[in-house]
Design a protein around this motif. Structure first.
Motif, PDB file in Angstrom:
ATOM      1  N   GLY A 175       0.818  -1.201   0.000  1.00 51.20           N
ATOM      2  CA  GLY A 175       0.000   0.000   0.000  1.00 51.20           C
ATOM      3  C   GLY A 175       0.853   1.253   0.000  1.00 51.20           C
ATOM      4  O   GLY A 175       0.449   2.284  -0.542  1.00 51.20           O
ATOM      5  N   ARG A 178       1.815   2.097  -3.533  1.00 47.37           N
ATOM      6  CA  ARG A 178       0.673   2.648  -4.276  1.00 47.37           C
ATOM      7  C   ARG A 178       0.390   4.088  -3.857  1.00 47.37           C
ATOM      8  O   ARG A 178       0.038   4.935  -4.687  1.00 47.37           O
ATOM      9  CB  ARG A 178      -0.567   1.771  -4.052  1.00 47.37           C
ATOM     10  CG  ARG A 178      -0.483   0.411  -4.746  1.00 47.37           C
ATOM     11  CD  ARG A 178      -1.808  -0.314  -4.686  1.00 47.37           C
ATOM     12  NE  ARG A 178      -2.125  -0.766  -3.349  1.00 47.37           N
ATOM     13  CZ  ARG A 178      -1.716  -1.914  -2.819  1.00 47.37           C
ATOM     14  NH1 ARG A 178      -0.953  -2.729  -3.533  1.00 47.37           N
ATOM     15  NH2 ARG A 178      -2.062  -2.270  -1.602  1.00 47.37           N
ATOM     16  N   GLU A 222      -1.076  -0.150   6.725  1.00 47.55           N
ATOM     17  CA  GLU A 222      -1.154  -0.464   5.305  1.00 47.55           C
ATOM     18  C   GLU A 222      -0.830  -1.919   5.064  1.00 47.55           C
ATOM     19  O   GLU A 222      -0.028  -2.524   5.765  1.00 47.55           O
ATOM     20  CB  GLU A 222      -0.178   0.413   4.512  1.00 47.55           C
ATOM     21  CG  GLU A 222      -0.509   1.888   4.597  1.00 47.55           C
ATOM     22  CD  GLU A 222       0.506   2.732   3.847  1.00 47.55           C
ATOM     23  OE1 GLU A 222       1.490   2.141   3.361  1.00 47.55           O
ATOM     24  OE2 GLU A 222       0.335   3.948   3.762  1.00 47.55           O
TER      25      GLU A 222
END
Length: 223
Positions: A175, A178, A222
């Motif tokens: 995460g 991203r 995350e």
């Protein structure tokens, strides 16, 4: 054929054919065949090469383009620290090995079960990818130079499309990766209309600092 060699050749040839796209994109951006080939010979890191010619194609200067390419290529230094002990390269060969430390060679080497297999896989990946990338760069650049107007064939989108294809697998890693990608893209798009070409790319790199300097508790949530 041993598994490490098979792994290395498979990755090297599969990724190496992307050099055609780089050669075509480089000539479309305004470089000549010799300049395109020189980049592949001495830079040899796909994402950084595409970033450089992307800035040049957008009208930016070489300073901004080179700075952006160096920021992307900086990750290879971290790979080198990880591989140094595993590969055990000594003397003058360290300079040659350093040229081959990129995403693909690192991934294949670290996937091996033993240091010996890792060294074999690294060498197989490096040699096959380097030769294939440079050969296909020449093919792509020389072929595109024969076209009177490469942009008329849509070759101007080859660079950005291939750059995205190289980066896309990294988005699956975490995460955090991203989030960095989203913040970087937003920053670049928001500043592209009023800043010189190349500068938005450099500013987009600040997304790394924004994400990595967050409190540890935020990052731990995350996946």
């Amino acid at each position: 054929m041993k598994a490490p060699v098979r792994d290395g050749l498979g990755v090297g040839i599969a990724v190496g054919v992307s050099g055609v796209a780089f050669g075509a994109a480089a000539v479309t951006a305004g470089l000549d065949v010799l300049q395109a080939c020189a980049l592949s010979l001495f830079a040899f890191t796909g994402a950084s090469q595409f970033a450089l010619i992307g800035v040049v194609a957008g009208g930016g200067n070489l300073v901004a383009g080179t700075a952006g390419a160096l920021l992307l290529g900086g990750r290879n230094t971290l790979y080198g620290l990880r591989l140094a002990g595993l590969l055990g390269v000594r003397g003058a060969r360290r300079g040659l090995a350093a040229q081959g430390v990129i995403d693909e060679t690192t991934a294949v080497a670290l996937a091996q079960p033993s240091p010996e297999a890792a060294r074999t896989a690294f060498t197989a990946t490096f040699v096959s990818l380097y030769l294939c990338w440079n050969l296909t760069t020449l093919i792509g650049a020389a072929g595109t130079e024969l076209v009177a107007d490469p942009a008329a064939l849509g070759l101007d989108v080859v660079g950005p499309a291939t750059f995205l294809a190289l980066l896309w697998p990294r988005l699956k890693e975490s995460g955090q990766v991203r989030l960095i990608a989203v913040l970087g893209a937003v920053t670049a798009v928001a500043t592209a209309s009023f800043l010189p070409p190349g500068v938005p790319v450099l500013l987009a790199a600040s997304a790394v600092l924004v994400v990595t300097l967050r409190p540890r508790s935020d990052r731990a949530t995350e996946k």
